[in-house]
Design a protein around this motif. Structure first.
Motif, PDB file in Angstrom:
ATOM      1  N   UNK A   9       0.857  -1.158  -0.039  1.00 18.48           N
ATOM      2  CA  UNK A   9      -0.033  -0.053   0.085  1.00 18.48           C
ATOM      3  C   UNK A   9       0.767   1.338  -0.140  1.00 18.48           C
ATOM      4  N   UNK A  10       0.607   2.259  -0.798  1.00 18.43           N
ATOM      5  CA  UNK A  10       1.358   3.349  -0.837  1.00 18.43           C
ATOM      6  C   UNK A  10       1.286   4.088   0.459  1.00 18.43           C
ATOM      7  N   UNK A  11       2.005   4.701   0.946  1.00 22.99           N
ATOM      8  CA  UNK A  11       2.387   5.548   2.091  1.00 22.99           C
ATOM      9  C   UNK A  11       1.562   6.959   1.801  1.00 22.99           C
ATOM     10  N   UNK A  12       1.398   7.179   0.684  1.00 24.04           N
ATOM     11  CA  UNK A  12       0.868   8.661   0.601  1.00 24.04           C
ATOM     12  C   UNK A  12      -0.776   8.349   0.337  1.00 24.04           C
ATOM     13  N   UNK A  13      -1.068   7.831  -0.808  1.00 19.07           N
ATOM     14  CA  UNK A  13      -2.425   7.944  -1.347  1.00 19.07           C
ATOM     15  C   UNK A  13      -2.992   6.495  -0.913  1.00 19.07           C
ATOM     16  N   UNK A  14      -2.482   5.538  -0.385  1.00 19.35           N
ATOM     17  CA  UNK A  14      -3.092   4.158   0.184  1.00 19.35           C
ATOM     18  C   UNK A  14      -3.574   3.372  -0.944  1.00 19.35           C
ATOM     19  N   UNK A  15      -2.992   3.529  -2.254  1.00 20.45           N
ATOM     20  CA  UNK A  15      -3.377   2.742  -3.140  1.00 20.45           C
ATOM     21  C   UNK A  15      -2.424   1.392  -3.297  1.00 20.45           C
ATOM     22  N   UNK A  16      -2.995   0.349  -3.805  1.00 15.59           N
ATOM     23  CA  UNK A  16      -2.099  -0.804  -3.623  1.00 15.59           C
ATOM     24  C   UNK A  16      -1.439  -0.845  -5.094  1.00 15.59           C
ATOM     25  N   UNK A  17      -0.041  -1.383  -4.996  1.00 16.57           N
ATOM     26  CA  UNK A  17       0.694  -1.597  -6.265  1.00 16.57           C
ATOM     27  C   UNK A  17       1.717  -2.621  -5.972  1.00 16.57           C
ATOM     28  N   UNK A  30       3.475   4.127  -4.956  1.00 13.03           N
ATOM     29  CA  UNK A  30       3.068   3.675  -6.031  1.00 13.03           C
ATOM     30  C   UNK A  30       3.597   4.348  -7.245  1.00 13.03           C
ATOM     31  N   UNK A  31       4.132   5.548  -7.181  1.00 18.39           N
ATOM     32  CA  UNK A  31       4.651   6.274  -8.334  1.00 18.39           C
ATOM     33  C   UNK A  31       5.512   7.575  -7.887  1.00 18.39           C
ATOM     34  N   UNK A  32       6.315   7.933  -8.789  1.00 22.90           N
ATOM     35  CA  UNK A  32       7.272   8.919  -8.424  1.00 22.90           C
ATOM     36  C   UNK A  32       6.657  10.152  -7.917  1.00 22.90           C
ATOM     37  N   UNK A  33       5.492  10.500  -8.610  1.00 23.22           N
ATOM     38  CA  UNK A  33       4.763  11.814  -7.910  1.00 23.22           C
ATOM     39  C   UNK A  33       4.452  11.591  -6.641  1.00 23.22           C
ATOM     40  N   UNK A  34       4.076  10.526  -6.225  1.00 21.87           N
ATOM     41  CA  UNK A  34       3.724  10.309  -4.732  1.00 21.87           C
ATOM     42  C   UNK A  34       4.997  10.390  -3.944  1.00 21.87           C
ATOM     43  N   UNK A  35       5.927   9.999  -4.256  1.00 22.43           N
ATOM     44  CA  UNK A  35       7.339  10.017  -3.586  1.00 22.43           C
ATOM     45  C   UNK A  35       7.765  11.561  -3.559  1.00 22.43           C
ATOM     46  N   UNK A  36       7.587  12.210  -4.689  1.00 22.26           N
ATOM     47  CA  UNK A  36       7.811  13.558  -4.753  1.00 22.26           C
ATOM     48  C   UNK A  36       7.105  14.740  -3.791  1.00 22.26           C
ATOM     49  N   UNK A  37       5.786  14.321  -3.766  1.00 23.79           N
ATOM     50  CA  UNK A  37       4.818  14.842  -2.991  1.00 23.79           C
ATOM     51  C   UNK A  37       5.323  14.823  -1.552  1.00 23.79           C
ATOM     52  N   UNK A  38       5.533  13.392  -1.222  1.00 25.66           N
ATOM     53  CA  UNK A  38       5.595  13.177   0.444  1.00 25.66           C
ATOM     54  C   UNK A  38       7.221  13.869   0.875  1.00 25.66           C
ATOM     55  N   UNK A  39       8.028  13.815  -0.152  1.00 28.13           N
ATOM     56  CA  UNK A  39       9.162  14.306   0.064  1.00 28.13           C
ATOM     57  C   UNK A  39       9.116  15.736   0.559  1.00 28.13           C
ATOM     58  N   UNK A  40       8.182  16.712  -0.523  1.00 24.26           N
ATOM     59  CA  UNK A  40       7.805  18.037  -0.295  1.00 24.26           C
ATOM     60  C   UNK A  40       7.375  18.243   1.162  1.00 24.26           C
ATOM     61  N   UNK A  41       6.375  17.366   1.375  1.00 21.79           N
ATOM     62  CA  UNK A  41       5.637  17.749   2.797  1.00 21.79           C
ATOM     63  C   UNK A  41       6.636  17.375   3.895  1.00 21.79           C
TER      64      UNK A  41
END
Length: 92
Positions: A9-17, A30-41
């Motif tokens: 489960x993705x740590x940001x959006x809770x989508x399974x991958x 699940x995706x680089x966009x989720x990782x970048x958003x998390x790092x920004x937060x």
């Protein structure tokens, strides 16, 4: 083969991958966009924590000193007023 066992489960959006199997650290997003958003937060939180730490280190002592000085002055004024009231009672 049962793929649901290896789904994460993705740590940001809770989508399974289905995580990659290339070694290294376990995949958390699940995706680089989720990782970048998390790092920004995370970076924003770190900045806030640093600012708060600076404020905590810098402001308490001057404020405490000002508060103590203000309280001393107020107590002196109250003492003077009480003496004046006692003197007025005695003279009347």
């Amino acid at each position: 083969m049962d793929l649901t066992v290896s789904l994460r489960t993705c740590d940001l959006c809770s989508r399974q991958f289905l995580p990659r199997n290339l070694g290294g650290h376990p995949q958390r997003f699940c995706a680089p966009a989720c990782r970048r958003l998390w790092l920004g937060v995370l970076a924003k939180r770190r900045k806030q924590v640093r600012r708060l730490a600076v404020l905590i280190k810098q402001t308490p002592e001057p404020r405490r000193t000002l508060y103590v000085e203000y309280r001393r002055v107020v107590e002196e004024v109250i003492a003077v007023l009480e003496r004046q009231q006692r003197a007025a009672r005695v003279s009347s």
